[in-house]
Enzyme design. Structure first.
Site: not given
Length: 289
Positions: A84, A211-212
């Site tokens: 990642d 993401h996040g």
């Protein structure tokens, strides 16, 4: 079981209007916790090792990757291994030898032109070695002298037309998009721009990645999956769970010296967290609106 190709897990989830959950792991305890949760829920997962995690392990990706591969092969769950947020091309070139089936190549800090060139090279290399490649696009910058914003910088939003051009020019397999989430959030109050997500879904013919997601509520995650997100990345939530559990164990027993006690508490907490989040992600398809 053998490691599963990341692309196949994502495609299978997307075909059923769902998503696959991807969890960032840092230690063996993280790996064991995610695998245990996947087995308990009976759903596939992606184990993700970030470039920052590799730096934590002395810049050597092989040991943590080998632990993840070993755990996956001995598990009853379908598990993929993903490298990642890779900015280093040298690290990218180690991915296939370590057992990773996919890479997220992060060139978002570069100008649009340089981002495209670097990501195209990464995608070509990845495809030649049988790897699936994810990239990200936030805002390319250039306005008022500002530089590029990655896909999860506060306030960043992905432009659909720009994203379509980027995908065509790079040949990537999936795209992480800026729709309101941010990395490293410790609260869960991020608001997803669902209208933008819908436009991106209609504009782009490839899997979209969030993401996040640690900063996104269960309800917002489920709406995002129903709206077209096919891969949900989660990392900070695991760190919060482990740190809280370890801290509580040490406060309860200040004289403890055996790490197995407090690490076991941390591992259990991560398993519980992953179980809950995995259930949230994988039940979203049944709640499509």
């Amino acid at each position: 079981m053998p490691l599963c190709p990341t692309g196949e897990l994502v495609a299978e989830a997307a075909a059923h209007q769902g998503a696959v959950a991807a969890f960032n792991v840092i230690t063996l305890e993280h790996v064991e916790a995610v695998v245990a949760a996947a087995e308990a829920v009976g759903e596939p997962v992606i184990l993700q090792v970030s470039e920052n995690a590799v730096k934590f392990h002395g810049g050597r990706p092989h040991p943590i990757a080998a632990a993840a591969v070993s755990a996956a092969r001995r598990s009853s769950a379908d598990i993929a291994l993903h490298l990642d947020h890779v900015k280093s091309e040298a690290l990218l070139l180690e991915a296939a030898d370590c057992g990773f089936g996919s890479v997220m190549f992060d060139a978002a800090h570069l100008s649009y032109r340089d981002n495209v060139a670097a990501t195209r090279r990464a995608a070509q290399w990845a495809h030649a070695h049988g790897l699936w490649l994810e990239a990200e696009l936030g805002e390319v910058g250039g306005k008022d002298g500002n530089g590029p914003l990655d896909a999860h910088a506060p306030g960043a939003r992905t432009d659909p037309a720009e994203a379509r051009r980027y995908v065509e020019e790079t040949g990537v397999d999936a795209l992480a998009v800026a729709i309101g989430s941010s990395h490293a959030m410790t609260s869960r109050d991020a608001r997803i721009d669902h209208d933008l997500l819908n436009t991106l879904r209609l504009t782009l013919d490839l899997p979209l990645v969030l993401h996040g997601s640690s900063g996104v509520s269960d309800q917002e995650i489920q709406r995002a999956v129903a709206g077209g997100i096919s891969k949900v990345n989660i990392g900070t939530a695991l760190s919060i769970a482990m740190t809280r559990a370890v801290r509580a164990a040490l406060e309860a027993d200040p004289d403890a010296v055996d790490p197995r006690g407090y690490l076991a508490a941390g591992r259990r907490a991560v398993t519980d967290t992953v179980t809950a989040l995995l259930t949230t992600v994988t039940t979203a398809a049944a709640r499509t609106v």
